[in-house]
Motif scaffolding. Structure first.
Motif, PDB file in Angstrom:
ATOM      1  N   GLY A  22      13.611 -16.398   7.180  1.00 50.00           N
ATOM      2  CA  GLY A  22      12.990 -17.161   6.113  1.00 50.00           C
ATOM      3  C   GLY A  22      13.562 -16.908   4.735  1.00 50.00           C
ATOM      4  O   GLY A  22      13.168 -17.567   3.764  1.00 50.00           O
ATOM      5  N   GLU A  23      14.499 -15.962   4.615  1.00 55.77           N
ATOM      6  CA  GLU A  23      15.090 -15.698   3.299  1.00 55.77           C
ATOM      7  C   GLU A  23      16.010 -16.840   2.895  1.00 55.77           C
ATOM      8  O   GLU A  23      16.465 -17.617   3.729  1.00 55.77           O
ATOM      9  CB  GLU A  23      15.863 -14.377   3.324  1.00 55.77           C
ATOM     10  N   LEU A  24      16.251 -16.947   1.600  1.00 58.33           N
ATOM     11  CA  LEU A  24      17.156 -17.975   1.111  1.00 58.33           C
ATOM     12  C   LEU A  24      18.587 -17.437   1.136  1.00 58.33           C
ATOM     13  O   LEU A  24      18.861 -16.360   0.608  1.00 58.33           O
ATOM     14  CB  LEU A  24      16.776 -18.400  -0.308  1.00 58.33           C
ATOM     15  N   LEU A  25      19.499 -18.192   1.753  1.00 56.42           N
ATOM     16  CA  LEU A  25      20.892 -17.777   1.899  1.00 56.42           C
ATOM     17  C   LEU A  25      21.775 -18.591   0.972  1.00 56.42           C
ATOM     18  O   LEU A  25      21.633 -19.813   0.861  1.00 56.42           O
ATOM     19  CB  LEU A  25      21.349 -17.958   3.353  1.00 56.42           C
ATOM     20  N   ARG A  26      22.722 -17.909   0.311  1.00 57.21           N
ATOM     21  CA  ARG A  26      23.590 -18.531  -0.692  1.00 57.21           C
ATOM     22  C   ARG A  26      25.000 -18.712  -0.134  1.00 57.21           C
ATOM     23  O   ARG A  26      25.641 -17.743   0.244  1.00 57.21           O
ATOM     24  CB  ARG A  26      23.627 -17.667  -1.950  1.00 57.21           C
ATOM     25  N   PHE A  27      25.465 -19.969  -0.126  1.00 54.64           N
ATOM     26  CA  PHE A  27      26.752 -20.316   0.463  1.00 54.64           C
ATOM     27  C   PHE A  27      27.636 -21.036  -0.566  1.00 54.64           C
ATOM     28  O   PHE A  27      27.658 -22.275  -0.614  1.00 54.64           O
ATOM     29  CB  PHE A  27      26.561 -21.244   1.667  1.00 54.64           C
ATOM     30  N   PRO A  28      28.374 -20.318  -1.400  1.00 50.77           N
ATOM     31  CA  PRO A  28      29.355 -21.003  -2.256  1.00 50.77           C
ATOM     32  C   PRO A  28      30.466 -21.637  -1.415  1.00 50.77           C
ATOM     33  O   PRO A  28      30.787 -21.167  -0.323  1.00 50.77           O
ATOM     34  CB  PRO A  28      29.911 -19.868  -3.135  1.00 50.77           C
ATOM     35  N   GLY A  29      31.054 -22.699  -1.951  1.00 55.82           N
ATOM     36  CA  GLY A  29      32.145 -23.363  -1.247  1.00 55.82           C
ATOM     37  C   GLY A  29      33.469 -22.655  -1.472  1.00 55.82           C
ATOM     38  O   GLY A  29      33.831 -22.334  -2.605  1.00 55.82           O
ATOM     39  N   ALA A  30      34.189 -22.399  -0.384  1.00 51.97           N
ATOM     40  CA  ALA A  30      35.524 -21.790  -0.456  1.00 51.97           C
ATOM     41  C   ALA A  30      36.571 -22.888  -0.415  1.00 51.97           C
ATOM     42  O   ALA A  30      36.508 -23.776   0.442  1.00 51.97           O
ATOM     43  CB  ALA A  30      35.737 -20.822   0.699  1.00 51.97           C
ATOM     44  N   GLY A  46      27.126 -16.408   2.831  1.00 49.55           N
ATOM     45  CA  GLY A  46      27.918 -17.247   3.705  1.00 49.55           C
ATOM     46  C   GLY A  46      28.931 -18.036   2.905  1.00 49.55           C
ATOM     47  O   GLY A  46      28.950 -18.000   1.670  1.00 49.55           O
ATOM     48  N   VAL A  47      29.764 -18.757   3.620  1.00 47.82           N
ATOM     49  CA  VAL A  47      30.848 -19.548   3.031  1.00 47.82           C
ATOM     50  C   VAL A  47      30.679 -20.990   3.482  1.00 47.82           C
ATOM     51  O   VAL A  47      30.400 -21.266   4.657  1.00 47.82           O
ATOM     52  CB  VAL A  47      32.216 -19.010   3.489  1.00 47.82           C
ATOM     53  N   TYR A  48      30.849 -21.906   2.549  1.00 45.58           N
ATOM     54  CA  TYR A  48      30.738 -23.329   2.856  1.00 45.58           C
ATOM     55  C   TYR A  48      32.112 -23.981   2.779  1.00 45.58           C
ATOM     56  O   TYR A  48      32.886 -23.708   1.849  1.00 45.58           O
ATOM     57  CB  TYR A  48      29.785 -24.005   1.867  1.00 45.58           C
ATOM     58  N   VAL A  49      32.412 -24.842   3.743  1.00 47.57           N
ATOM     59  CA  VAL A  49      33.658 -25.607   3.745  1.00 47.57           C
ATOM     60  C   VAL A  49      33.300 -27.066   3.501  1.00 47.57           C
ATOM     61  O   VAL A  49      32.703 -27.733   4.358  1.00 47.57           O
ATOM     62  CB  VAL A  49      34.420 -25.449   5.074  1.00 47.57           C
ATOM     63  N   LEU A 211      18.397 -27.370   3.510  1.00 48.40           N
ATOM     64  CA  LEU A 211      19.511 -26.994   2.636  1.00 48.40           C
ATOM     65  C   LEU A 211      19.439 -27.791   1.338  1.00 48.40           C
ATOM     66  O   LEU A 211      19.100 -28.976   1.351  1.00 48.40           O
ATOM     67  CB  LEU A 211      20.831 -27.250   3.353  1.00 48.40           C
ATOM     68  N   ALA A 212      19.794 -27.139   0.250  1.00 43.90           N
ATOM     69  CA  ALA A 212      19.901 -27.800  -1.051  1.00 43.90           C
ATOM     70  C   ALA A 212      21.350 -27.790  -1.501  1.00 43.90           C
ATOM     71  O   ALA A 212      22.006 -26.745  -1.475  1.00 43.90           O
ATOM     72  CB  ALA A 212      19.025 -27.105  -2.086  1.00 43.90           C
ATOM     73  N   ASN A 213      21.820 -28.948  -1.930  1.00 41.61           N
ATOM     74  CA  ASN A 213      23.192 -29.098  -2.414  1.00 41.61           C
ATOM     75  C   ASN A 213      23.187 -29.095  -3.935  1.00 41.61           C
ATOM     76  O   ASN A 213      22.778 -30.064  -4.566  1.00 41.61           O
ATOM     77  CB  ASN A 213      23.780 -30.405  -1.882  1.00 41.61           C
ATOM     78  N   MET A 214      23.671 -28.011  -4.529  1.00 42.67           N
ATOM     79  CA  MET A 214      23.698 -27.880  -5.982  1.00 42.67           C
ATOM     80  C   MET A 214      25.099 -28.172  -6.509  1.00 42.67           C
ATOM     81  O   MET A 214      25.792 -27.295  -7.042  1.00 42.67           O
ATOM     82  CB  MET A 214      23.227 -26.486  -6.400  1.00 42.67           C
ATOM     83  N   THR A 215      25.528 -29.405  -6.311  1.00 38.19           N
ATOM     84  CA  THR A 215      26.838 -29.812  -6.805  1.00 38.19           C
ATOM     85  C   THR A 215      26.721 -30.316  -8.240  1.00 38.19           C
ATOM     86  O   THR A 215      25.743 -30.984  -8.591  1.00 38.19           O
ATOM     87  CB  THR A 215      27.454 -30.902  -5.907  1.00 38.19           C
ATOM     88  N   GLU A 216      27.702 -29.992  -9.042  1.00 34.45           N
ATOM     89  CA  GLU A 216      27.683 -30.391 -10.445  1.00 34.45           C
ATOM     90  C   GLU A 216      27.993 -31.884 -10.591  1.00 34.45           C
ATOM     91  O   GLU A 216      28.686 -32.459  -9.766  1.00 34.45           O
ATOM     92  CB  GLU A 216      28.711 -29.583 -11.244  1.00 34.45           C
ATOM     93  N   PHE A 217      27.477 -32.467 -11.676  1.00 29.09           N
ATOM     94  CA  PHE A 217      27.783 -33.853 -12.051  1.00 29.09           C
ATOM     95  C   PHE A 217      27.258 -34.867 -11.033  1.00 29.09           C
ATOM     96  O   PHE A 217      27.794 -35.963 -10.917  1.00 29.09           O
ATOM     97  CB  PHE A 217      29.299 -34.057 -12.258  1.00 29.09           C
ATOM     98  N   GLY A 218      26.211 -34.489 -10.286  1.00 36.28           N
ATOM     99  CA  GLY A 218      25.685 -35.373  -9.258  1.00 36.28           C
ATOM    100  C   GLY A 218      24.288 -35.868  -9.569  1.00 36.28           C
ATOM    101  O   GLY A 218      23.838 -35.870 -10.722  1.00 36.28           O
ATOM    102  N   ASN A 234      15.998 -22.987   2.346  1.00 36.09           N
ATOM    103  CA  ASN A 234      16.527 -21.855   3.115  1.00 36.09           C
ATOM    104  C   ASN A 234      18.005 -21.571   2.881  1.00 36.09           C
ATOM    105  O   ASN A 234      18.455 -20.438   3.051  1.00 36.09           O
ATOM    106  CB  ASN A 234      16.311 -22.096   4.610  1.00 36.09           C
ATOM    107  N   ILE A 235      18.782 -22.597   2.552  1.00 34.46           N
ATOM    108  CA  ILE A 235      20.213 -22.440   2.284  1.00 34.46           C
ATOM    109  C   ILE A 235      20.544 -23.236   1.026  1.00 34.46           C
ATOM    110  O   ILE A 235      20.089 -24.368   0.864  1.00 34.46           O
ATOM    111  CB  ILE A 235      21.096 -22.960   3.442  1.00 34.46           C
ATOM    112  N   VAL A 236      21.341 -22.635   0.146  1.00 35.50           N
ATOM    113  CA  VAL A 236      21.843 -23.341  -1.029  1.00 35.50           C
ATOM    114  C   VAL A 236      23.361 -23.330  -0.975  1.00 35.50           C
ATOM    115  O   VAL A 236      23.967 -22.285  -0.710  1.00 35.50           O
ATOM    116  CB  VAL A 236      21.376 -22.685  -2.344  1.00 35.50           C
ATOM    117  N   ILE A 237      23.969 -24.493  -1.203  1.00 33.81           N
ATOM    118  CA  ILE A 237      25.424 -24.563  -1.289  1.00 33.81           C
ATOM    119  C   ILE A 237      25.831 -25.011  -2.691  1.00 33.81           C
ATOM    120  O   ILE A 237      25.122 -25.766  -3.354  1.00 33.81           O
ATOM    121  CB  ILE A 237      26.033 -25.517  -0.236  1.00 33.81           C
ATOM    122  N   TRP A 238      26.969 -24.491  -3.118  1.00 28.24           N
ATOM    123  CA  TRP A 238      27.657 -24.958  -4.326  1.00 28.24           C
ATOM    124  C   TRP A 238      29.035 -25.404  -3.842  1.00 28.24           C
ATOM    125  O   TRP A 238      30.005 -24.649  -3.908  1.00 28.24           O
ATOM    126  CB  TRP A 238      27.757 -23.835  -5.352  1.00 28.24           C
TER     127      TRP A 238
END
Length: 303
Positions: A22-30, A46-49, A211-218, A234-238
């Motif tokens: 149940g923890e929130l996991l942070r996945f920046p994009g590589a 984690g890593v996001y592609v 999942l939440a998508n925190m992309t800039e300029f969107g 539960n998951i956040v991606i940048w």
């Protein structure tokens, strides 16, 4: 040295365990394997592609022009370089349900910890642009069922992304999400949510990780990790952030080089050689070489 010590299966199992907590996991994009190593070094989960990043890296727009081979190849390069799980954007699955099934197995073999498949009409477009179209319920459900049936490792996360919010509104998007969960999706990626209340509404409607998508300029405001945690994400991606930062720095460097004729004034903004060597474990390779080649070759004696 070289690649990750854990197997892909072990990383997938660990990913599932953490997600179940149940923890929130942070996945920046590589944007390449080296940036994946940096994400791990800095303590992320984690890593996001990103499909948008891979397209941009190839000099192409994010409109479904990349191939399964290109995505699987980049995934393998990135996933093997880190102990973290890798979540991969596979667009619409590269074709009909049988193509989706092949996509799942190719990405599984490439070392992915999870994939997400979206419900846009093919060719797709960036999720934060206007004019998107989504497929009907039956087609979206078939994609997810094909993906779930094709995986061989039950720990491979099959995430369903829906772009329906921008096409039919939030209520229609939630109905789509429920159908995708019923079809077997392990998690939901609600694209282009406008407010925290919308994330909260999704959380209240499905009983799988979101999942939440925190992309800039969107379309979405750039909410903080704490804000998203509070509404049950539960998951956040940048997804594109590191590429944007790197390209911004590259542009400033080129402008400085053009203006001043030297980059001497920008060396303080660069990754130091010593930091790069630490990141790629240069010393580990030296130690390996010494252990293998640390012997003398003497002339044999007669007799």
């Amino acid at each position: 040295m070289l690649y990750a010590k854990q197997t892909a299966a072990a990383k997938r199992a660990a990913f599932r365990e953490r997600l179940a907590s149940g923890e929130l996991l942070r996945f920046p994009g590589a944007f390449n394997p080296l940036s994946a190593r940096l994400i791990e070094q800095r303590g992320f989960d984690g890593v996001y592609v990103s499909g948008a990043v891979l397209s941009a890296d190839l000099g192409l727009p994010d409109i479904g022009l990349t191939t399964l081979t290109e995505v699987a190849g980049r995934t393998k390069q990135i996933a093997r370089m880190t102990e973290l799980p890798t979540l991969v954007d596979v667009d619409t699955g590269f074709g009909e349900p049988m193509n989706v099934a092949r996509t799942v197995q190719e990405l599984e073999d490439a070392g992915a910890g999870g994939i997400h498949i979206e419900d846009q009409v093919n060719p797709k477009r960036c999720g934060h642009l206007d004019g998107k179209e989504v497929v009907d319920d039956e087609t979206a459900i078939k994609r997810i069922r094909a993906a779930v049936d094709a995986r061989r490792d039950p720990n491979l996360l099959i995430m369903a992304r829906t772009d329906a919010r921008g096409v039919v509104g939030l209520d229609g998007a939630i109905d789509r999400m429920k159908a995708l969960v019923d079809a077997g999706a392990d998690a939901i990626f609600p694209e282009a949510m406008a407010t925290l209340d919308e994330f909260a509404a999704v959380r209240a409607s499905v009983d799988v990780p979101i999942l939440a998508n925190m992309t800039e300029f969107g379309k979405s405001e750039l909410f903080t990790v704490s804000q998203l945690r509070d509404v049950g994400v539960n998951i956040v991606i940048w997804p594109v952030s590191l590429l944007r930062l790197a390209m911004g720095a590259a542009l400033r460097g080129l402008d400085g080089l053009d203006t001043a004729g030297s980059l001497k004034g920008l060396t303080g903004q660069m990754q130091h050689r010593a930091d790069l060597y630490e990141l790629i474990d240069y010393q580990g390779y030296n130690a390996f070489d010494s252990g293998i080649f640390n012997f003398d070759v003497s002339r044999p004696t007669d007799g």
